[in-house]
Design an enzyme around this catalytic site. Structure first.
Site, PDB file in Angstrom:
ATOM      1  N   TYR A 123     -26.884  33.505  36.045  1.00  0.00           N
ATOM      2  CA  TYR A 123     -27.823  33.142  37.100  1.00  0.00           C
ATOM      3  C   TYR A 123     -28.619  31.913  36.722  1.00  0.00           C
ATOM      4  O   TYR A 123     -28.620  31.488  35.559  1.00  0.00           O
ATOM      5  CB  TYR A 123     -28.768  34.309  37.409  1.00  0.00           C
ATOM      6  CG  TYR A 123     -29.879  34.511  36.396  1.00  0.00           C
ATOM      7  CD1 TYR A 123     -31.185  34.101  36.673  1.00  0.00           C
ATOM      8  CD2 TYR A 123     -29.645  35.118  35.165  1.00  0.00           C
ATOM      9  CE1 TYR A 123     -32.213  34.286  35.756  1.00  0.00           C
ATOM     10  CE2 TYR A 123     -30.660  35.310  34.248  1.00  0.00           C
ATOM     11  CZ  TYR A 123     -31.950  34.894  34.541  1.00  0.00           C
ATOM     12  OH  TYR A 123     -32.959  35.074  33.630  1.00  0.00           O
ATOM     13  N   ARG A 134     -26.418  23.602  33.081  1.00  0.00           N
ATOM     14  CA  ARG A 134     -26.487  24.835  32.290  1.00  0.00           C
ATOM     15  C   ARG A 134     -25.639  25.931  32.927  1.00  0.00           C
ATOM     16  O   ARG A 134     -24.990  26.720  32.230  1.00  0.00           O
ATOM     17  CB  ARG A 134     -27.932  25.304  32.133  1.00  0.00           C
ATOM     18  CG  ARG A 134     -28.055  26.526  31.219  1.00  0.00           C
ATOM     19  CD  ARG A 134     -29.488  26.873  30.901  1.00  0.00           C
ATOM     20  NE  ARG A 134     -30.227  27.252  32.103  1.00  0.00           N
ATOM     21  CZ  ARG A 134     -31.535  27.525  32.102  1.00  0.00           C
ATOM     22  NH1 ARG A 134     -32.235  27.453  30.966  1.00  0.00           N
ATOM     23  NH2 ARG A 134     -32.145  27.867  33.225  1.00  0.00           N
ATOM     24  N   ARG A 165     -12.882  49.748  39.001  1.00  0.00           N
ATOM     25  CA  ARG A 165     -13.600  49.469  37.764  1.00  0.00           C
ATOM     26  C   ARG A 165     -12.618  49.407  36.594  1.00  0.00           C
ATOM     27  O   ARG A 165     -11.794  50.314  36.418  1.00  0.00           O
ATOM     28  CB  ARG A 165     -14.649  50.554  37.506  1.00  0.00           C
ATOM     29  CG  ARG A 165     -15.493  50.345  36.246  1.00  0.00           C
ATOM     30  CD  ARG A 165     -16.527  51.462  36.112  1.00  0.00           C
ATOM     31  NE  ARG A 165     -17.383  51.261  34.952  1.00  0.00           N
ATOM     32  CZ  ARG A 165     -17.116  51.705  33.725  1.00  0.00           C
ATOM     33  NH1 ARG A 165     -15.986  52.380  33.514  1.00  0.00           N
ATOM     34  NH2 ARG A 165     -17.947  51.485  32.727  1.00  0.00           N
ATOM     35  N   LYS A 191     -26.979  32.230  30.027  1.00  0.00           N
ATOM     36  CA  LYS A 191     -27.977  32.809  30.943  1.00  0.00           C
ATOM     37  C   LYS A 191     -27.325  33.895  31.795  1.00  0.00           C
ATOM     38  O   LYS A 191     -27.012  33.699  32.973  1.00  0.00           O
ATOM     39  CB  LYS A 191     -28.600  31.717  31.809  1.00  0.00           C
ATOM     40  CG  LYS A 191     -29.898  32.142  32.484  1.00  0.00           C
ATOM     41  CD  LYS A 191     -30.573  30.955  33.150  1.00  0.00           C
ATOM     42  CE  LYS A 191     -31.845  31.359  33.881  1.00  0.00           C
ATOM     43  NZ  LYS A 191     -32.922  31.798  32.970  1.00  0.00           N
ATOM     44  N   GLU A 205     -38.141  34.016  21.417  1.00  0.00           N
ATOM     45  CA  GLU A 205     -38.623  33.508  22.703  1.00  0.00           C
ATOM     46  C   GLU A 205     -39.369  34.606  23.427  1.00  0.00           C
ATOM     47  O   GLU A 205     -39.468  35.741  22.946  1.00  0.00           O
ATOM     48  CB  GLU A 205     -37.462  32.997  23.554  1.00  0.00           C
ATOM     49  CG  GLU A 205     -36.371  34.016  23.804  1.00  0.00           C
ATOM     50  CD  GLU A 205     -35.119  33.410  24.422  1.00  0.00           C
ATOM     51  OE1 GLU A 205     -35.167  32.270  24.906  1.00  0.00           O
ATOM     52  OE2 GLU A 205     -34.080  34.093  24.423  1.00  0.00           O
ATOM     53  N   LEU A 225     -32.450  30.904  24.807  1.00  0.00           N
ATOM     54  CA  LEU A 225     -31.951  30.202  25.975  1.00  0.00           C
ATOM     55  C   LEU A 225     -32.304  28.730  25.881  1.00  0.00           C
ATOM     56  O   LEU A 225     -33.410  28.371  25.463  1.00  0.00           O
ATOM     57  CB  LEU A 225     -32.574  30.796  27.246  1.00  0.00           C
ATOM     58  CG  LEU A 225     -32.095  30.183  28.556  1.00  0.00           C
ATOM     59  CD1 LEU A 225     -30.635  30.535  28.810  1.00  0.00           C
ATOM     60  CD2 LEU A 225     -32.961  30.644  29.708  1.00  0.00           C
TER      61      LEU A 225
END
Length: 286
Positions: free
Chosen positions: A33, A52, A101, A150, A182, A206
């Site tokens: 995301y 990114r 799945r 991310k 972070e 990140l």
């Protein structure tokens, strides 16, 4: 008023938006995301977020469902349709929804990625928190080793935010081997003797788009920057501290584990960097 959202090529009311129960983002957190800020109805550092995003997709061997140019058009269309002047656009891409799945990745030719975007209107520039500063607590960092990607694997950061709230704090800084990695959804910095210190890039954190911009502006303003890991004890003895993210810009931190930094109010370096970032971002937004 209902928002217009984007799901797999279609703009629709948020109430009508659906994805399959077999979507791998839902079943495996198999997705990435980005969050891009909006100021004055324009996008802040869109191309940085797009780069990114491409990197995250590449690291997970996940195809991009649209081009960067198409993605820009979608962002702009959502801003117009939802009349967003200030806020954020959330984008998520998952590996899609196969027929059932399975831990094995589906064939990308048969299972296209899922692409979802929505807007969030929010005051970003005028922030009471920026005037007061944040309190943070330290939490053990037990996340997976590829924090530079991310992904939507955000359960532990969410739990850390709740731990902070339970402790009466605003947020948490995660610590590994004695060093701060972070924040729960942000990059972390301390200031000592006028020098800005923040962890160097690697798989442990990140690669923040706001981080890159803030450090660029700091160096252009002749501020000294040192990129290296810093310890939790260093943080407690710092003159000031702050965090950066797309949704908070530069946000001062005034206490760590109950220890006040400086005089317990937002410091001059954080305040100046916030001013610089907002001024430059407004000018450069597209």
């Amino acid at each position: 008023m209902s928002r217009t959202v984007y799901v797999n090529g279609v703009y629709m009311p948020e109430e009508e938006a659906k994805v399959s129960i077999f979507d791998r983002g839902f079943l495996f957190a198999d997705g990435v995301y980005e969050v891009t800020s909006v100021l004055g109805g324009k996008l802040v550092d869109f191309h940085g977020h797009a780069r990114r995003l491409e990197r995250s997709l590449g690291e997970l061997d996940m195809p991009a469902p649209v081009t960067v140019e198409e993605l820009l058009d979608i962002h702009r269309e959502l801003i117009v349709r939802n009349e967003v002047t200030e806020g954020m656009i959330y984008l998520q891409i998952t590996r899609g929804a196969p027929a059932d799945r399975d831990f094995v990745f589906p064939d990308p030719e048969a299972t296209p990625p899922t692409l979802v975007l929505f807007t969030q209107s929010k005051a970003l520039i005028e922030s009471p928190a920026a005037e007061k500063g944040l309190s943070v607590i330290s939490i053990d960092d037990i996340r997976w080793g590829r924090r530079d990607i991310k992904t939507v694997q955000l359960l532990y950061p969410s739990m850390c935010k709740m731990m902070a709230k339970k402790a009466g704090a605003d947020d948490a800084w995660m610590v590994e081997d004695g060093f701060v990695t972070e924040g729960t959804s942000n990059n972390a910095y301390i200031v000592k003797g006028g020098k800005i210190i923040t962890r160097s890039l690697g798989t442990e954190i990140l690669h923040g788009i706001t981080r890159a911009a803030v450090l660029k502006f700091a160096r252009e303003a002749q501020m000294e920057v040192e990129e290296r890991p810093f310890t939790l004890e260093e943080a407690k003895q710092a003159d000031e501290a702050f965090i950066t993210s797309a949704s908070t810009f530069v946000m001062p931190v005034v206490s760590v584990d109950g220890v006040s930094l400086g005089d317990g109010t937002p410091g001059p370096v954080a305040r100046r960097l916030r001013e610089l970032y907002i001024d430059e971002s407004v000018k450069a937004a597209i």
